[in-house]
Design a protein around this motif. Structure first.
Motif, PDB file in Angstrom:
ATOM      1  N   SER A  36       1.208  13.174 -15.477  1.00 34.21           N
ATOM      2  CA  SER A  36       0.081  12.545 -14.905  1.00 34.21           C
ATOM      3  C   SER A  36      -0.017  13.371 -13.599  1.00 34.21           C
ATOM      4  O   SER A  36       0.633  14.129 -13.097  1.00 34.21           O
ATOM      5  CB  SER A  36       0.301  11.272 -14.205  1.00 34.21           C
ATOM      6  OG  SER A  36       0.573  10.196 -15.068  1.00 34.21           O
TER       7      SER A  36
ATOM      8  N   LEU B 159      -1.755  13.247 -10.034  1.00 33.11           N
ATOM      9  CA  LEU B 159      -2.200  12.145  -9.148  1.00 33.11           C
ATOM     10  C   LEU B 159      -2.591  12.809  -7.890  1.00 33.11           C
ATOM     11  O   LEU B 159      -2.249  13.822  -7.383  1.00 33.11           O
ATOM     12  CB  LEU B 159      -0.867  11.436  -8.924  1.00 33.11           C
ATOM     13  CG  LEU B 159      -0.106  10.799  -9.675  1.00 33.11           C
ATOM     14  CD1 LEU B 159       0.962  10.017  -9.178  1.00 33.11           C
ATOM     15  CD2 LEU B 159      -0.817   9.724 -10.624  1.00 33.11           C
TER      16      LEU B 159
ATOM     17  N   ARG C 248      -2.857  11.512  -3.686  1.00 35.38           N
ATOM     18  CA  ARG C 248      -2.888  10.368  -2.893  1.00 35.38           C
ATOM     19  C   ARG C 248      -3.098  10.572  -1.271  1.00 35.38           C
ATOM     20  O   ARG C 248      -2.849  11.701  -1.014  1.00 35.38           O
ATOM     21  CB  ARG C 248      -1.171   9.982  -2.863  1.00 35.38           C
ATOM     22  CG  ARG C 248      -0.759   9.212  -4.020  1.00 35.38           C
ATOM     23  CD  ARG C 248      -1.150   7.997  -4.305  1.00 35.38           C
ATOM     24  NE  ARG C 248      -0.693   7.046  -5.432  1.00 35.38           N
ATOM     25  CZ  ARG C 248      -1.009   7.087  -6.594  1.00 35.38           C
ATOM     26  NH1 ARG C 248      -2.162   7.678  -7.183  1.00 35.38           N
ATOM     27  NH2 ARG C 248      -0.524   6.633  -7.592  1.00 35.38           N
ATOM     28  N   PRO C 249      -3.905   9.940  -0.721  1.00 36.25           N
ATOM     29  CA  PRO C 249      -4.398  10.113   0.494  1.00 36.25           C
ATOM     30  C   PRO C 249      -3.376   9.917   1.510  1.00 36.25           C
ATOM     31  O   PRO C 249      -2.813   8.901   1.361  1.00 36.25           O
ATOM     32  CB  PRO C 249      -5.574   9.605   0.823  1.00 36.25           C
ATOM     33  CG  PRO C 249      -5.915   8.553  -0.200  1.00 36.25           C
ATOM     34  CD  PRO C 249      -4.737   8.606  -1.243  1.00 36.25           C
ATOM     35  N   TYR C 250      -3.128  10.679   2.474  1.00 41.34           N
ATOM     36  CA  TYR C 250      -2.232  10.377   3.711  1.00 41.34           C
ATOM     37  C   TYR C 250      -2.771  10.947   4.978  1.00 41.34           C
ATOM     38  O   TYR C 250      -3.360  11.897   5.032  1.00 41.34           O
ATOM     39  CB  TYR C 250      -0.804  10.967   3.627  1.00 41.34           C
ATOM     40  CG  TYR C 250       0.075  10.718   2.273  1.00 41.34           C
ATOM     41  CD1 TYR C 250       0.268   9.363   2.722  1.00 41.34           C
ATOM     42  CD2 TYR C 250      -0.268  11.135   1.064  1.00 41.34           C
ATOM     43  CE1 TYR C 250       1.190   8.847   1.516  1.00 41.34           C
ATOM     44  CE2 TYR C 250       0.398  10.664   0.109  1.00 41.34           C
ATOM     45  CZ  TYR C 250       1.280   9.327   0.141  1.00 41.34           C
ATOM     46  OH  TYR C 250       1.663   8.477  -0.834  1.00 41.34           O
ATOM     47  N   ALA C 251      -2.910   9.960   6.071  1.00 41.99           N
ATOM     48  CA  ALA C 251      -3.496  10.346   7.279  1.00 41.99           C
ATOM     49  C   ALA C 251      -2.496  11.464   7.710  1.00 41.99           C
ATOM     50  O   ALA C 251      -1.378  11.330   7.704  1.00 41.99           O
ATOM     51  CB  ALA C 251      -3.460   9.210   8.082  1.00 41.99           C
TER      52      ALA C 251
ATOM     53  N   THR D  30       3.084  11.029   7.851  1.00 40.72           N
ATOM     54  CA  THR D  30       4.388  10.112   7.739  1.00 40.72           C
ATOM     55  C   THR D  30       4.086   8.994   6.588  1.00 40.72           C
ATOM     56  O   THR D  30       2.968   8.438   6.563  1.00 40.72           O
ATOM     57  CB  THR D  30       4.320   9.152   9.283  1.00 40.72           C
ATOM     58  OG1 THR D  30       4.625  10.298  10.080  1.00 40.72           O
ATOM     59  CG2 THR D  30       5.592   8.230   9.076  1.00 40.72           C
TER      60      THR D  30
ATOM     61  N   LYS E 287       5.247   5.859   3.827  1.00 35.33           N
ATOM     62  CA  LYS E 287       6.414   4.809   3.784  1.00 35.33           C
ATOM     63  C   LYS E 287       6.563   4.560   2.316  1.00 35.33           C
ATOM     64  O   LYS E 287       5.659   5.024   1.426  1.00 35.33           O
ATOM     65  CB  LYS E 287       5.509   3.464   4.064  1.00 35.33           C
ATOM     66  CG  LYS E 287       5.998   2.707   5.295  1.00 35.33           C
ATOM     67  CD  LYS E 287       5.213   1.204   5.535  1.00 35.33           C
ATOM     68  CE  LYS E 287       6.327   0.640   6.543  1.00 35.33           C
ATOM     69  NZ  LYS E 287       5.898  -0.646   6.748  1.00 35.33           N
TER      70      LYS E 287
ATOM     71  N   VAL F 189       4.599   5.144  -7.359  1.00 39.50           N
ATOM     72  CA  VAL F 189       4.714   6.571  -8.130  1.00 39.50           C
ATOM     73  C   VAL F 189       4.870   7.711  -7.425  1.00 39.50           C
ATOM     74  O   VAL F 189       5.875   8.445  -7.520  1.00 39.50           O
ATOM     75  CB  VAL F 189       3.445   6.622  -9.398  1.00 39.50           C
ATOM     76  CG1 VAL F 189       3.662   7.894 -10.080  1.00 39.50           C
ATOM     77  CG2 VAL F 189       3.292   5.333 -10.029  1.00 39.50           C
ATOM     78  N   ALA F 190       4.040   7.970  -6.632  1.00 41.87           N
ATOM     79  CA  ALA F 190       4.158   9.052  -5.716  1.00 41.87           C
ATOM     80  C   ALA F 190       5.148   9.200  -4.796  1.00 41.87           C
ATOM     81  O   ALA F 190       6.043   9.972  -4.494  1.00 41.87           O
ATOM     82  CB  ALA F 190       2.737   9.314  -4.759  1.00 41.87           C
ATOM     83  N   THR F 191       5.507   7.768  -4.066  1.00 39.59           N
ATOM     84  CA  THR F 191       6.242   7.893  -2.790  1.00 39.59           C
ATOM     85  C   THR F 191       7.828   8.111  -3.455  1.00 39.59           C
ATOM     86  O   THR F 191       8.427   8.741  -2.701  1.00 39.59           O
ATOM     87  CB  THR F 191       6.205   6.917  -1.855  1.00 39.59           C
ATOM     88  OG1 THR F 191       5.955   5.541  -2.745  1.00 39.59           O
ATOM     89  CG2 THR F 191       4.929   6.881  -0.925  1.00 39.59           C
TER      90      THR F 191
ATOM     91  N   THR G 184      -0.902   5.524  11.013  1.00 37.09           N
ATOM     92  CA  THR G 184      -0.665   6.743  11.175  1.00 37.09           C
ATOM     93  C   THR G 184      -1.935   7.696  11.642  1.00 37.09           C
ATOM     94  O   THR G 184      -1.927   8.428  12.766  1.00 37.09           O
ATOM     95  CB  THR G 184      -0.305   7.563   9.815  1.00 37.09           C
ATOM     96  OG1 THR G 184      -1.235   7.032   8.726  1.00 37.09           O
ATOM     97  CG2 THR G 184       1.165   7.198   9.441  1.00 37.09           C
TER      98      THR G 184
ATOM     99  N   LEU H 255      -9.228   1.580   4.051  1.00 37.67           N
ATOM    100  CA  LEU H 255      -8.226   0.880   3.289  1.00 37.67           C
ATOM    101  C   LEU H 255      -7.162   1.714   2.883  1.00 37.67           C
ATOM    102  O   LEU H 255      -7.315   3.050   2.545  1.00 37.67           O
ATOM    103  CB  LEU H 255      -8.862   0.195   1.730  1.00 37.67           C
ATOM    104  CG  LEU H 255      -9.810  -0.724   2.043  1.00 37.67           C
ATOM    105  CD1 LEU H 255     -10.398  -1.114   0.631  1.00 37.67           C
ATOM    106  CD2 LEU H 255      -9.299  -1.912   2.909  1.00 37.67           C
TER     107      LEU H 255
ATOM    108  N   ASN I  47      -4.024   1.717  -3.217  1.00 40.15           N
ATOM    109  CA  ASN I  47      -4.566   1.385  -4.401  1.00 40.15           C
ATOM    110  C   ASN I  47      -5.129   0.021  -4.316  1.00 40.15           C
ATOM    111  O   ASN I  47      -4.409  -1.077  -4.198  1.00 40.15           O
ATOM    112  CB  ASN I  47      -3.700   1.857  -5.773  1.00 40.15           C
ATOM    113  CG  ASN I  47      -3.567   3.190  -5.913  1.00 40.15           C
ATOM    114  OD1 ASN I  47      -4.640   3.908  -5.894  1.00 40.15           O
ATOM    115  ND2 ASN I  47      -2.291   3.588  -6.236  1.00 40.15           N
TER     116      ASN I  47
ATOM    117  N   GLU J 134      -5.906  -2.315 -14.218  1.00 39.75           N
ATOM    118  CA  GLU J 134      -5.830  -1.145 -13.381  1.00 39.75           C
ATOM    119  C   GLU J 134      -7.416  -0.407 -13.149  1.00 39.75           C
ATOM    120  O   GLU J 134      -8.350  -0.378 -14.079  1.00 39.75           O
ATOM    121  CB  GLU J 134      -5.189   0.020 -14.009  1.00 39.75           C
ATOM    122  CG  GLU J 134      -3.458  -0.761 -14.044  1.00 39.75           C
ATOM    123  CD  GLU J 134      -2.484   0.406 -14.447  1.00 39.75           C
ATOM    124  OE1 GLU J 134      -1.317   0.200 -14.053  1.00 39.75           O
ATOM    125  OE2 GLU J 134      -2.895   1.301 -15.154  1.00 39.75           O
TER     126      GLU J 134
END
Ligand SMILES: Cc1cc2nc3c(=O)[nH]c(=O)nc-3n(C[C@H](O)[C@H](O)[C@H](O)COP(=O)(O)OP(=O)(O)OC[C@H]3O[C@@H](n4cnc5c(N)ncnc54)[C@H](O)[C@@H]3O)c2cc1C
Ligand code: FES
Length: 398
Positions: free
Chosen positions: A92, A94, A96-99, A115, A117, A123-125, A168, A279, A282, A320
């Motif tokens: 995959s 992927l 993923r957004p992170y502030a 930062t 959680k 999947v990503a974390t 964050t 938001l 997902n 999904e």
């Protein structure tokens, strides 16, 4: 009488100028292009410089530019913006957004801090927990997102309402107010179930203790404790802590919290345009949205994808989003916000039917008319065919 210039005169003057010109080629790069590239790079190649644990379920990753892969400085950003991290996990691709939790000043000095959680069954974390350590290369987008203070648009007094890891972007905003680079006032209403789930609580309290421009209210829904407010972040609580006069409200958290707070805000008679949302996560449960055809919920359809000049068919679970289906199917799909706002994932629905939750459908009317959808907030309700553009960073996943 002045002589008229003929076409033949112009042509010979031009030939003479060409003959007199030097043989040196014009510059291959222009300062304006270089500035645009520094402000909005297609990709940022970074390396992890430090990992900081915040208990068992949260970590900060300090990222620095990686000149060996072509990034020598970090793109500037507004406090509240995010990076889209690109990960290759198994088959995959992927995002993923992170502030960005750190400040623009720290970025100018060569660091971003994310930062994160840990999400159970994510999947990503879990992948980050297992693989991200000092020295790990990380590839991200340029900063993006709209959850930042813009004096032309927002009131100078901000009320930030956060849930979970949604704190964050407001940490960055608070820290930028403290370091003097952001001229605004911030009241943070941070909702958690219990005190041990508060992320960056001590660090935020330290900022609030150093400046009267930042106020922090921790709100616990499942626990009563001295020093914490108790309950949900409803209209009464917002009224109790909001500043006098005009203010803007920024909300960052899971869909359920956003929906609840938005309803409560309707009672507060705020000026139009004073509420902004982001938001964090997902939209994994389409059946939580009004209008979802529940009979579909357990079905799996067939998704035919046109991309990179190829046609591929993969299974698509009704539960999904099409973006997750594409990622699960090993297709490199463009994405940034993953919540229907940025339109980076915009793709053309060539055939079939879909469900798009009304509150997440931010498409332009023309896109809706001509069959374009944002796969991150679109769910299949039949077999379907989708044309997916190839992102310009298609080869840049770690
Ligand atoms: C603007 C924004 C800012 C954010 N900022 C932060 C932040 O600062 N800190 C933070 O912790 N979080 C933040 N988030 C949330 C973050 O982006 C992730 O959603 C979160 O970290 C969870 O990621 P995850 O992959 O572990 O879990 P999930 O995203 O919940 O992953 C599970 C999902 O992946 C799907 N899936 C399963 N297998 C596969 C596969 N093989 N391929 C693809 N998909 C699969 C499943 O269907 C399931 O829905 C932010 C989100 C947004 C939108
Ligand atoms: S990724 Fe932003 S709208 Fe889909």
């Amino acid at each position: 009488m002045t002589k008229m210039t003929t076409l033949a005169d112009l042509a010979s003057a031009r030939q003479a100028k060409i003959a007199a010109a030097g043989t040196e080629l014009p510059a291959a790069s222009y300062p304006m292009n270089e500035l645009a590239q520094a402000l909005h790079p297609a990709s940022q190649h970074l390396v992890i410089e430090e990992v900081i644990d915040h208990g068992p379920a949260a970590r900060s990753f300090v990222l620095a530019p990686d000149p060996s892969r072509g990034t020598s400085q970090l793109a500037p950003f507004q406090p509240g913006q995010y990076l889209s991290v690109r990960l290759r996990i198994g088959a995959s691709y992927l995002t993923r957004p992170y502030a960005i939790r750190s400040t623009p000043k720290e970025a100018a000095a060569g660091h971003y801090v994310l930062t994160v959680k840990l999400v159970e069954n994510g999947v990503a974390t879990p992948y980050m927990w297992d693989h991200w350590q000092v020295g790990t290369p990380v590839t991200t987008s340029a900063p993006g997102g709209e959850l930042f203070y813009e004096p032309l648009r927002d009131a100078r007094q901000l009320v930030a309402i956060a849930g979970g890891s949604g704190i964050t972007p407001f940490y960055s905003t608070a820290a930028a107010i403290l370091d003097g680079s952001l001229d605004a006032e911030l009241t943070i209403l941070y909702g958690s179930r219990k005190a041990d789930q508060v992320l960056l609580g001590e660090e935020l309290a330290t900022i609030a203790a150093k400046t009267p421009k930042v106020k922090l209210v921790n709100v616990l829904s499942e626990e009563e404790r001295p020093g914490f407010a108790h309950g949900l972040i409803d209209a009464a609580l917002i009224k109790r802590f909001a500043p006098a006069g005009d203010y803007s409200v920024f909300i960052s958290g899971p869909t359920a919290m956003d929906r609840f707070v938005t309803k409560e805000l309707a009672q507060l008679d705020l000026r139009p345009g004073r509420v902004r949302h982001e938001l964090t996560g997902n939209t994994a449960r389409p059946d939580h949205f009004a209008g979802y055809p529940l009979a579909n919920a357990d079905q799996t359809f067939s998704l035919t994808v046109h991309t990179r000049g190829q046609v591929v068919t993969i299974p698509a679970r009704a539960s999904e989003s099409l973006l997750i289906t594409l990622e699960r199917g090993g297709i490199v799909a463009p994405a940034m916000c993953r919540s229907g706002v940025c339109s980076v994932c915009r793709s053309q629905l060539l055939d079939g039917t879909v469900f798009i939750p009304k509150e997440l459908d931010h498409r332009r009317a023309a896109d809706a008319d001509f069959g374009y959808v944002n796969p991150c907030v679109t769910y299949p309700t039949s077999d379907l065919t989708l044309a997916v553009p190839v992102p310009d960073y298609a080869l840049e996943f770690e």
